[in-house]
Each structure stands twice: as structure tokens, then as C-alpha cells.
Design an enzyme around this catalytic site. Sequence first.
Site, PDB file in Angstrom:
ATOM      1  N   TYR A  76       0.840  -1.203   0.000  1.00 45.97           N
ATOM      2  CA  TYR A  76       0.000   0.000   0.000  1.00 45.97           C
ATOM      3  C   TYR A  76       0.876   1.256   0.000  1.00 45.97           C
ATOM      4  O   TYR A  76       0.639   2.212  -0.754  1.00 45.97           O
ATOM      5  CB  TYR A  76      -0.900  -0.058   1.236  1.00 45.97           C
ATOM      6  CG  TYR A  76      -1.853   1.088   1.416  1.00 45.97           C
ATOM      7  CD1 TYR A  76      -3.093   1.097   0.779  1.00 45.97           C
ATOM      8  CD2 TYR A  76      -1.533   2.159   2.256  1.00 45.97           C
ATOM      9  CE1 TYR A  76      -3.979   2.150   0.971  1.00 45.97           C
ATOM     10  CE2 TYR A  76      -2.406   3.203   2.446  1.00 45.97           C
ATOM     11  CZ  TYR A  76      -3.632   3.200   1.804  1.00 45.97           C
ATOM     12  OH  TYR A  76      -4.499   4.242   1.998  1.00 45.97           O
ATOM     13  N   LYS A  79       1.126   4.202  -2.800  1.00 47.31           N
ATOM     14  CA  LYS A  79       0.763   5.591  -2.470  1.00 47.31           C
ATOM     15  C   LYS A  79       1.925   6.549  -2.734  1.00 47.31           C
ATOM     16  O   LYS A  79       1.710   7.691  -3.164  1.00 47.31           O
ATOM     17  CB  LYS A  79       0.307   5.680  -1.014  1.00 47.31           C
ATOM     18  CG  LYS A  79      -1.080   5.064  -0.759  1.00 47.31           C
ATOM     19  CD  LYS A  79      -2.144   5.665  -1.652  1.00 47.31           C
ATOM     20  CE  LYS A  79      -3.559   5.503  -1.125  1.00 47.31           C
ATOM     21  NZ  LYS A  79      -4.551   5.984  -2.106  1.00 47.31           N
TER      22      LYS A  79
HETATM   23  P1  NAI Z   1     -13.235   3.154   1.394  1.00 51.59           P
HETATM   24  O1  NAI Z   1     -12.875   1.717   1.355  1.00 51.59           O
HETATM   25  O2  NAI Z   1     -14.479   3.563   2.074  1.00 51.59           O
HETATM   26  O3  NAI Z   1     -13.258   3.784  -0.074  1.00 51.59           O
HETATM   27  C1  NAI Z   1     -12.538   3.290  -1.166  1.00 51.59           C
HETATM   28  C2  NAI Z   1     -13.519   3.081  -2.295  1.00 51.59           C
HETATM   29  O4  NAI Z   1     -12.808   2.690  -3.485  1.00 51.59           O
HETATM   30  C3  NAI Z   1     -14.511   1.958  -1.997  1.00 51.59           C
HETATM   31  O5  NAI Z   1     -15.827   2.442  -2.118  1.00 51.59           O
HETATM   32  C4  NAI Z   1     -14.171   0.889  -3.014  1.00 51.59           C
HETATM   33  O6  NAI Z   1     -15.284   0.112  -3.426  1.00 51.59           O
HETATM   34  C5  NAI Z   1     -13.572   1.704  -4.142  1.00 51.59           C
HETATM   35  N1  NAI Z   1     -12.714   0.902  -5.001  1.00 51.59           N
HETATM   36  C6  NAI Z   1     -11.807  -0.020  -4.628  1.00 51.59           C
HETATM   37  N2  NAI Z   1     -11.220  -0.559  -5.689  1.00 51.59           N
HETATM   38  C7  NAI Z   1     -11.763   0.046  -6.771  1.00 51.59           C
HETATM   39  C8  NAI Z   1     -11.549  -0.083  -8.155  1.00 51.59           C
HETATM   40  N3  NAI Z   1     -10.662  -0.952  -8.651  1.00 51.59           N
HETATM   41  N4  NAI Z   1     -12.262   0.712  -9.011  1.00 51.59           N
HETATM   42  C9  NAI Z   1     -13.169   1.591  -8.525  1.00 51.59           C
HETATM   43  N5  NAI Z   1     -13.431   1.730  -7.201  1.00 51.59           N
HETATM   44  C10 NAI Z   1     -12.724   0.971  -6.345  1.00 51.59           C
HETATM   45  O7  NAI Z   1     -11.984   3.886   2.067  1.00 51.59           O
HETATM   46  P2  NAI Z   1     -11.640   5.430   2.251  1.00 51.59           P
HETATM   47  O8  NAI Z   1     -10.998   5.546   3.576  1.00 51.59           O
HETATM   48  O9  NAI Z   1     -12.787   6.290   1.930  1.00 51.59           O
HETATM   49  O10 NAI Z   1     -10.480   5.620   1.176  1.00 51.59           O
HETATM   50  C11 NAI Z   1     -10.559   6.506   0.063  1.00 51.59           C
HETATM   51  C12 NAI Z   1      -9.141   6.754  -0.426  1.00 51.59           C
HETATM   52  O11 NAI Z   1      -8.398   7.455   0.582  1.00 51.59           O
HETATM   53  C13 NAI Z   1      -8.347   5.495  -0.743  1.00 51.59           C
HETATM   54  O12 NAI Z   1      -7.529   5.731  -1.860  1.00 51.59           O
HETATM   55  C14 NAI Z   1      -7.489   5.319   0.487  1.00 51.59           C
HETATM   56  O13 NAI Z   1      -6.341   4.557   0.222  1.00 51.59           O
HETATM   57  C15 NAI Z   1      -7.190   6.759   0.832  1.00 51.59           C
HETATM   58  N6  NAI Z   1      -6.784   7.012   2.204  1.00 51.59           N
HETATM   59  C16 NAI Z   1      -7.663   6.878   3.229  1.00 51.59           C
HETATM   60  C17 NAI Z   1      -7.257   7.180   4.516  1.00 51.59           C
HETATM   61  C18 NAI Z   1      -8.170   7.123   5.675  1.00 51.59           C
HETATM   62  O14 NAI Z   1      -7.748   7.503   6.793  1.00 51.59           O
HETATM   63  N7  NAI Z   1      -9.409   6.686   5.516  1.00 51.59           N
HETATM   64  C19 NAI Z   1      -5.867   7.577   4.815  1.00 51.59           C
HETATM   65  C20 NAI Z   1      -5.046   7.741   3.658  1.00 51.59           C
HETATM   66  C21 NAI Z   1      -5.493   7.448   2.399  1.00 51.59           C
END
Ligand code: NAI
Length: 321
Positions: free
Chosen positions: A166, A170
Site C-alpha cells: 500500500y 501511495k
Molecule cells: P473506502 O474503502 O471507504 O473507499 C474506497 C472506495 O474505493 C470503496 O468504495 C471501493 O469500493 C472503491 N474501489 C476499490 N477498488 C476500486 C476499483 N478498482 N475501481 C473503482 N473503485 C474501487 O476507504 P476510504 O478511507 O474512503 O479511502 C478513500 C481513499 O483514501 C483510498 O484511496 C485510500 O487509500 C485513501 N486514504 C484513506 C485514509 C483514511 O484515513 N481513511 C488515509 C489515507 C489514504
Amino acid sequence: MSDISFKDQVVIVTGAGGGLGRTYAMDIARRGGKVVVNDFGGTVEGLNGSRAMADEVVAEITAEGGVALASYDSVADSAGAANIVAMTIAEFGRVDALINNAGNMINSRFEDSRIEDLDAILAVHLKGTYQVSKAVWPYMKAQGYGRLVFTASSAGLFGNEMQSAYAAAKAGVVGLMNVLSHEGAAHGILCNAVMPNAMSRMADQMLASMKTDAASQQRMSENLERLAALGNSMAPEFNTGLAVYLASDRCSSTHALYSHCAGRVARVYIGVTEGWQGSRQQPTSAEDIADHFDAISVLPPGARAPGTPAQEFELVLAQMR
Ligand code: NAI
């Protein structure tokens, strides 16, 4: 200062079926933008896609009177990434901003990590960001305007145990941002990245996967307890303003990375120390490096260089006191 509007603009938000992406899509739709709600709809690991997540967010937006289109393609799939943009153009005729937010997560200690997990993580975060950006690029270039927002992570920029794949993905996203911001400058395309921090299903799973590391688990839960006393700043919505600003026509920033951490928004940058100047006549030896290592490596006074996400939280908490 006038409100930021997305009237007559079209914005693609990947991974918008939940968590952070949902809040970006909702906010942009409330500001008059037409939003493409892309979500593969699978598990945190990125398995078992379904249409339900994107459909639910589109229903929420339309119930509020906004305009949204559901997209179910995986950003990791080359044809899927191209299709996200093709259907955007077919439906709305243009694309002004792209928020590359989709992400999956598979954590393990490095010695237990599997190459197929690395491939799966790179495919969504790095290849997905590359592919969807590449598909919008000709439209943005032709109209002389575009906003690209990438999603990095403190796990990648600072380093976090259990997250080798990951973190590598990133950090790679930031490398891509550095280049696209240069190549986009002449065409009105601005490119920035965010490092969010929010409780989401991914964050829940991340904390659960850290259970093997008692010390960091303990430190993170202590920080979250202290943050809970300071408000709701770990709710996804607290990250929304930053991503939406960077996707808007008000944004003038490019080639930059910003962190939201518990209500504190700050630029994160890669700098260089003053360093030690060696000879320009004789090559520097390993002994020269050893002898001058302090001058080479010491950070300037006041530098804040967290080594983990938890240390960034500690810095923010210290500022709040
Ligand atoms: P989340 O799991 O709720 O959202 C990620 C979304 O991406 C999900 O709805 C998922 O279905 C979708 N997804 C996954 N693979 C996919 C694909 N191949 N094509 C289209 N959609 C896809 O998690 P969250 O926390 O909202 O994460 C959003 C972004 O923020 C991610 O990139 C995550 O890595 C990043 N992030 C989140 C942090 C946090 O504290 N929540 C911290 C740092 C980064």
C-alpha cells in the site's frame, strides 16, 4: 470571498461509493457540478464488485436535486478506466476535474506479503490513477483546463508497518503527480495530491490489521481517544473541503501534496537539507560521507518530519494543546 461553484462543470470521483469519495461527490453535486460516481463496489481488498455502492450515492445525490451518473468499472482495468471517461463524455460532453480516490488495502508483515497482493494494490492505486488520468488528459488538454486530485497516504509518505504494498503504491502516486503537474502546466491542468485521515471501512480494517503490533495499536488508539474529545475531526467530511478545493476552478496550486489530519490542513513537501559540500576535484569517499554524516543528514531547525502516521497525529495533538 465568493462560494466555490461547480456549475456547468463535470467531475469524476473514483471510489465514490462510500467513505471519503462519497463525501466529495455529494459536496460537488451540492455545488452544482455533474458528478460521475465511480465505484467497483467490492470489499476493502478489492474483491467481489457490485453496483450497489455507486447506485446508492447516485440516489442520494438525485434525491437532493443534484445530477449524477453511476459508473461501476474498476479503475484497475484498462478498458474499464477508459470506459469511465467515455461514458462521462457521452453523458455530459466534458470533464473538468478528476478525483482519483479509489483504493483497496491488503496489509501484512513484509515477510508474509505476497507478490499477487502487491500487484492488486498497485493495480488500483497507481495503475488506476495513471489510467483514468490518461483517459481524461486529451479532453482537459483540448479545453485548456483540468484539475487532477490524487490520493496519497501518510502510510506511504511517512511509512507504516504492515503496509509495504500500500505504501509503495501511495508513494508512487506522488511521483506521478510530480510529473503530471509539470506536463499539465502549459495546458491549464493542475495536479495535486491529498493525504486524508478519516474513520472509514478501510481505516477500521487498517486498525484491525495492526493488532499484531501492540505498541503502534496502543499509540493509535490513544490518539483516537484524545481526538474524540476534540470533536468529530476523523469523520470523512472533515477531509472534503481540501479535495473539493483542489478540484475547483478556485484552486491555483499544482505540484503539491496536502495532509488533512484531525482538522489540521498542511502542505507536505519533500525538501533537501543544506548538506555537506565535498570536493569538486576528487570523488567523495565513503569515509568522507561517514565523517560528515551529521551535516549531510541533519534536518533544519523547526522541520517536522513524522516517521509514521501516528507521529503526524502526535504533532497535530501537540499543536492543539
Ligand atoms: P473506502 O474503502 O471507504 O473507499 C474506497 C472506495 O474505493 C470503496 O468504495 C471501493 O469500493 C472503491 N474501489 C476499490 N477498488 C476500486 C476499483 N478498482 N475501481 C473503482 N473503485 C474501487 O476507504 P476510504 O478511507 O474512503 O479511502 C478513500 C481513499 O483514501 C483510498 O484511496 C485510500 O487509500 C485513501 N486514504 C484513506 C485514509 C483514511 O484515513 N481513511 C488515509 C489515507 C489514504
